[in-house]
Design an enzyme around this catalytic site. Sequence first.
Site, PDB file in Angstrom:
ATOM      1  N   ASP A  86     -10.128  -2.894  -5.790  1.00 43.95           N
ATOM      2  CA  ASP A  86      -8.852  -3.628  -5.229  1.00 43.95           C
ATOM      3  C   ASP A  86      -8.686  -1.949  -4.411  1.00 43.95           C
ATOM      4  O   ASP A  86      -9.126  -0.551  -5.192  1.00 43.95           O
ATOM      5  CB  ASP A  86      -8.287  -3.348  -6.008  1.00 43.95           C
ATOM      6  CG  ASP A  86      -6.097  -3.372  -5.703  1.00 43.95           C
ATOM      7  OD1 ASP A  86      -6.160  -2.908  -4.215  1.00 43.95           O
ATOM      8  OD2 ASP A  86      -5.128  -4.107  -6.420  1.00 43.95           O
ATOM      9  N   ASP A  97      -3.740  -2.332   1.127  1.00 46.46           N
ATOM     10  CA  ASP A  97      -3.972  -2.589   0.229  1.00 46.46           C
ATOM     11  C   ASP A  97      -4.871  -4.131   0.034  1.00 46.46           C
ATOM     12  O   ASP A  97      -4.111  -4.833   0.971  1.00 46.46           O
ATOM     13  CB  ASP A  97      -2.662  -2.933  -0.741  1.00 46.46           C
ATOM     14  CG  ASP A  97      -2.419  -2.868  -1.965  1.00 46.46           C
ATOM     15  OD1 ASP A  97      -3.277  -3.068  -2.364  1.00 46.46           O
ATOM     16  OD2 ASP A  97      -1.398  -3.299  -2.003  1.00 46.46           O
ATOM     17  N   HIS A 157       3.805  -7.630  -3.184  1.00 50.79           N
ATOM     18  CA  HIS A 157       4.959  -6.790  -3.335  1.00 50.79           C
ATOM     19  C   HIS A 157       5.088  -6.385  -1.592  1.00 50.79           C
ATOM     20  O   HIS A 157       3.735  -6.446  -0.733  1.00 50.79           O
ATOM     21  CB  HIS A 157       4.394  -5.794  -3.842  1.00 50.79           C
ATOM     22  CG  HIS A 157       3.416  -5.015  -3.604  1.00 50.79           C
ATOM     23  ND1 HIS A 157       2.451  -4.349  -2.832  1.00 50.79           N
ATOM     24  CD2 HIS A 157       1.907  -5.096  -4.327  1.00 50.79           C
ATOM     25  CE1 HIS A 157       1.395  -4.048  -2.229  1.00 50.79           C
ATOM     26  NE2 HIS A 157       0.736  -4.581  -3.558  1.00 50.79           N
ATOM     27  N   HIS A 165       5.324  -0.569  -3.070  1.00 49.47           N
ATOM     28  CA  HIS A 165       5.766  -1.341  -3.555  1.00 49.47           C
ATOM     29  C   HIS A 165       7.126  -1.298  -3.645  1.00 49.47           C
ATOM     30  O   HIS A 165       7.750  -0.827  -4.161  1.00 49.47           O
ATOM     31  CB  HIS A 165       5.505  -1.500  -5.669  1.00 49.47           C
ATOM     32  CG  HIS A 165       4.344  -1.681  -5.791  1.00 49.47           C
ATOM     33  ND1 HIS A 165       3.262  -0.760  -5.865  1.00 49.47           N
ATOM     34  CD2 HIS A 165       3.022  -2.564  -5.546  1.00 49.47           C
ATOM     35  CE1 HIS A 165       1.969  -1.316  -6.250  1.00 49.47           C
ATOM     36  NE2 HIS A 165       1.418  -2.376  -6.200  1.00 49.47           N
ATOM     37  N   GLU A 190      -1.128 -10.905  -3.785  1.00 49.17           N
ATOM     38  CA  GLU A 190      -2.234 -10.539  -5.050  1.00 49.17           C
ATOM     39  C   GLU A 190      -2.132 -11.734  -6.092  1.00 49.17           C
ATOM     40  O   GLU A 190      -1.574 -11.312  -7.195  1.00 49.17           O
ATOM     41  CB  GLU A 190      -2.598  -9.742  -5.537  1.00 49.17           C
ATOM     42  CG  GLU A 190      -0.993  -8.355  -5.705  1.00 49.17           C
ATOM     43  CD  GLU A 190      -1.805  -7.085  -6.033  1.00 49.17           C
ATOM     44  OE1 GLU A 190      -2.162  -6.686  -6.614  1.00 49.17           O
ATOM     45  OE2 GLU A 190      -0.578  -6.247  -5.052  1.00 49.17           O
ATOM     46  N   GLU A 286      -6.612 -10.438  -3.010  1.00 51.29           N
ATOM     47  CA  GLU A 286      -5.235  -9.743  -2.232  1.00 51.29           C
ATOM     48  C   GLU A 286      -5.805  -9.686  -1.018  1.00 51.29           C
ATOM     49  O   GLU A 286      -6.734  -9.434   0.111  1.00 51.29           O
ATOM     50  CB  GLU A 286      -4.851  -8.822  -2.681  1.00 51.29           C
ATOM     51  CG  GLU A 286      -4.194  -7.993  -2.631  1.00 51.29           C
ATOM     52  CD  GLU A 286      -3.235  -6.641  -3.212  1.00 51.29           C
ATOM     53  OE1 GLU A 286      -4.124  -6.381  -3.742  1.00 51.29           O
ATOM     54  OE2 GLU A 286      -2.049  -5.809  -3.031  1.00 51.29           O
TER      55      GLU A 286
END
Length: 301
Positions: A86, A97, A157, A165, A190, A286
């Site tokens: 990640d 992300d 998020h 987030h 994710e 993700e």
Amino acid sequence: MEDEYDYDAMKEVGKVSYEALQHARSVVKPGVKLLDAARVIEAFIMERGFGMAFPVNLSLNSQAAHYTPAIDDTAVFTDNDVVKVDLGARKGAYLGDCAMTIDLTGGQAKLIEASEEALEEAISMVKAGRKVCEIGAAVEKVAGAKGFRPIRNLGGHGVSREDLHARIFIPNYDNGDETALEEGEVIAIEPFMTDGEGRVKDGASLQIYQKVGSPAARLASTRVIADFIDAKYSTYPFALRWLFRDIGGQTEFTVLRAIADLSAADALDRFPVLVERRGGMVAQAEKEMIVEKDGCSVITA
Ligand code: CO
């Protein structure tokens, strides 16, 4: 959304994050030290002129997230490992992300496919006005059809400038939250899948911190280290191994004492490794995307 939001910068961090994730496939192999893999993956991003949105996570097996190697980490990937990679590149305040699962065992394809399929199903539902609980329900449905459980206390998020987030939580099950996605919003979805209980708890390893306050530190060395963290990592998550690498002129004892002091003063958020409560195997997938009127565009591609 903010008027001056720079979608081109956002797309750039998405692209580099995706490329780094693909590069990780050639790095995460049995016999390779986790510490070396982390260094190589992070160097891939930094050599391209980007910062890190957060330390690369290399979480193994029942670890779902937030494992990053320690400074003296001797762990080596083996063919018993299922590795969640990640990561995110950063440009200014724009944060990438994305994550994938690499199966070094050769035996966890179904679990990994479940996480990937759930992600694709979720992405197909994304559009302005979509309720987050509907996305969660779709993830849960894929998990159930494949004989697994989604991890309920982890999820996707919103991603705003500076904040990984932001605003919304996108559940991996139907949690009844009718918050709707907004056009122009950047989000990460994710799904985590497991053959365990479907919840994570804090584990022992604690390597990732984030500065959230500036207390009046009693010790001069703690003040120096706090200022260094502000200057070097701002309010983005950092790894202890980065701090040891970057700071110079401080002993390991002094750095660890400063971290303890700043933690006790609530000036640091702590991100311990998250492990499946029943020790189940965990897979994660993700991607990050921009919400559009009738769909979305994935930027970590
Ligand atoms: Co994320």
